[in-house]
Design a protein around this motif. Structure first.
Motif, mmCIF file in Angstrom:
data_model
loop_
_atom_site.group_PDB
_atom_site.id
_atom_site.type_symbol
_atom_site.label_atom_id
_atom_site.label_comp_id
_atom_site.label_asym_id
_atom_site.label_seq_id
_atom_site.Cartn_x
_atom_site.Cartn_y
_atom_site.Cartn_z
ATOM 1 N N HIS A 53 -133.613 31.764 65.420
ATOM 2 C CA HIS A 53 -133.623 31.564 66.982
ATOM 3 C C HIS A 53 -134.987 31.481 67.317
ATOM 4 N N GLN A 66 -136.444 33.647 70.096
ATOM 5 C CA GLN A 66 -136.511 34.972 69.760
ATOM 6 C C GLN A 66 -137.838 35.438 68.878
ATOM 7 N N ARG A 83 -122.829 29.367 71.115
ATOM 8 C CA ARG A 83 -123.694 30.457 70.501
ATOM 9 C C ARG A 83 -122.529 31.362 69.772
ATOM 10 N N GLU A 142 -119.581 38.401 62.548
ATOM 11 C CA GLU A 142 -120.749 38.927 62.121
ATOM 12 C C GLU A 142 -120.480 40.162 62.221
ATOM 13 N N ASP A 150 -132.499 34.234 60.523
ATOM 14 C CA ASP A 150 -132.148 34.856 61.724
ATOM 15 C C ASP A 150 -132.956 35.518 62.611
HETATM 16 N N1 GUN Z 1 -124.740 36.612 68.088
HETATM 17 C C1 GUN Z 1 -124.601 35.937 69.288
HETATM 18 N N2 GUN Z 1 -125.953 35.645 69.454
HETATM 19 C C2 GUN Z 1 -126.778 36.217 68.448
HETATM 20 C C3 GUN Z 1 -128.024 36.480 68.170
HETATM 21 O O1 GUN Z 1 -129.005 35.811 69.010
HETATM 22 N N3 GUN Z 1 -128.315 37.031 67.228
HETATM 23 C C4 GUN Z 1 -127.466 37.538 66.234
HETATM 24 N N4 GUN Z 1 -127.878 38.178 65.228
HETATM 25 N N5 GUN Z 1 -126.187 37.592 66.333
HETATM 26 C C5 GUN Z 1 -125.813 36.758 67.512
#
Ligand code: GUN
Ligand code: FE
Length: 452
Positions: A78, A81, A212, A242, A327
């Motif tokens: 990202h 970030q 996203r 996730e 990430d």
């Molecule tokens: N799930 C949705 N957006 C994000 C993100 O920016 N980082 C992570 N690790 N998971 C996400």
């Protein structure tokens, strides 16, 4: 006799298979005008000396203690970030997104701010040996295009997505697409603009369709994005299964796992890369393999946000394509060396288990470990296969995307004390100990893009 633009002489490492390293000792790597490897020549080859003699003016001979590795492929970054990397890692994913990440990303409507962060972020990744990166930008079309332009200028092979977040139930009004129609229109214009930019860029830059993750998108947006990806044959990226919260949210909304829900919207294709995927079950994994969708393993981030260790050895044994991702900033390190190390460590903890109140034979998940060679494979050849690009190996017709490692740098000297040390050991020391100081040159598509 030939049209090589440069010839490198030195010892290189690449993956022979997911578990074996191929050592190319004192080889010649002949790079052509288009930035590809035209010829790899072993010392025992009859033409070795002639090629050396004829190309003296183009020759770069590596110094003692220097080695060539393929450049790394970071399949999940990202870029915005970068501005909060290393912070706010002590709270769960949902809170981290809403409290820190979405307000930060909202600031990228300001192109001056975006310019500063993206310049630094891309340079930092290059300095860490990352020659190809698959980026999430933000919802802003202009700032996302700026990121693609910065990759183009700095010589990184950047794959960039304008992020889509149009679901008012799961996003805040400070940071979302205006509506579904605008999200899709902006995405289409972004695809066309990046394709145009790519035509003027030697190493290529690529647009990526980027919902996203399911929670932040409406059904209409997910469907429309699947259609756009098919229409323009683009890459697709998202987050998949996730964490407990995110995986559970999708099950509640669709009564199925992320993999099948994404597939229903046309989002699992050969050019799809899904980040995390910790909770993939065997059916999900089969669907990934059948559709050619790759898993991006983000081991550092997973330790903070994924509530689990991904069974990466199992997914790999099922034939799923796998690459590695930093990430940023769910993971704090811009280095795929650090992520390769964590991938091995996490897999060992999964295999042995972590709860000492349980007997040893009930503590872990057997056959879960991966070796550093496999982690290296994910960071190089596996990443290339995930993107279906000729990158991540030092083979004829592959791009000259490499990092030159100097093991003798005074402030970061690797512990190599014997002459003729076994090169397998040298390789392992590189994988475990290299720091950015050791990465003395980085090349992408035959162009030097970083040196120190
Ligand atoms: N799930 C949705 N957006 C994000 C993100 O920016 N980082 C992570 N690790 N998971 C996400
Ligand atoms: Fe992410």
């Amino acid at each position: 006799m030939n049209n090589f633009t440069r010839v490198f002489q030195g010892t290189a490492f690449m993956s022979k298979s997911p578990i074996e390293i191929y050592i190319l000792k004192d080889h010649l790597f002949c790079v052509n005008e288009s930035g590809r490897i035209e010829k790899v020549v072993a010392p025992e080859d009859a033409k070795y000396q002639t090629i050396l003699d004829v190309n003296q003016d183009k020759l770069q001979r590596l110094k003692e203690g220097q080695y060539i590795l393929p450049g790394f492929v970071d399949l999940h970054v990202h870029a915005p970030q970068w501005a909060q990397t290393g912070t706010a890692l002590d709270i769960p994913l949902y809170d981290w997104l809403n409290t820190y990440t979405f307000p930060l990303e909202a600031k990228f409507s300001d192109l001056d701010f975006a310019q500063k962060v993206y310049q630094d972020g891309v340079s930092t990744l290059l300095a860490n040996g990352t020659t190809t990166a698959l980026y999430f930008a933000t919802v802003h079309k202009e700032a996302s295009l700026l990121l693609a332009q910065i990759c183009a200028e700095k010589g990184q092979r950047g794959l960039v997505g304008k992020v889509v977040m149009d679901n008012p139930d799961q996003t805040s009004e400070i940071y979302r697409d205006v509506n579904t129609q605008t999200a899709l229109k902006d995405t289409e214009e972004f695809i066309l603009a990046v394709n145009d930019l790519s035509r003027k860029t030697k190493q290529g830059v690529y647009p990526v369709v980027t919902p996203r993750f399911i929670p932040s998108c409406t059904d209409d947006a997910l469907r429309g994005l699947g259609e756009l990806a098919a229409k323009y044959d683009t890459y697709i990226q998202s987050h998949c299964s996730e964490s407990d919260w995110e995986h559970g949210y999708v099950q509640d909304r669709f009564q199925k796992n992320d993999a099948f829900a994404l597939h229903d919207f046309g989002l699992l294709r050969e050019k799809s890369v899904m980040a995390h995927c910790n909770f993939l079950n065997d059916e999900d994994a089969d669907l990934f393999r059948e559709t050619g969708t790759a898993v991006c393993h983000c081991p550092i981030s997973n330790a903070y946000f994924a509530n689990s260790v991904i069974p990466i050895a199992h997914l790999h044994s099922k034939g799923v394509e796998i690459g590695l991702g930093s990430d940023i900033s769910g993971g704090f390190s811009p280095s795929l060396y650090d992520n390769a190390r964590q991938a091995v460590i996490s897999s060992r903890m999964l295999e042995d288990g972590v709860n000492t109140t349980l007997p040893a034979d009930e503590r872990g998940v057997p056959n879960s470990r991966i070796t550093i060679n496999e982690a290296f494979y994910f960071a190089t050849a596996g990443g290339g296969e995930s993107l279906s690009m000729p990158i991540g190996r030092l083979t004829e017709n592959y791009a000259w995307d490499v990092q030159i490692i100097d093991t003798t740098v005074a402030t970061a000297k690797l512990p190599i004390y014997t002459e003729n040390e076994d090169l397998n050991d040298v390789f392992q020391k590189i994988m475990y100990l290299v720091r950015p100081e050791n990465i003395c040159e980085v090349w992408v598509q035959g162009v030097k893009v970083h040196s120190r």
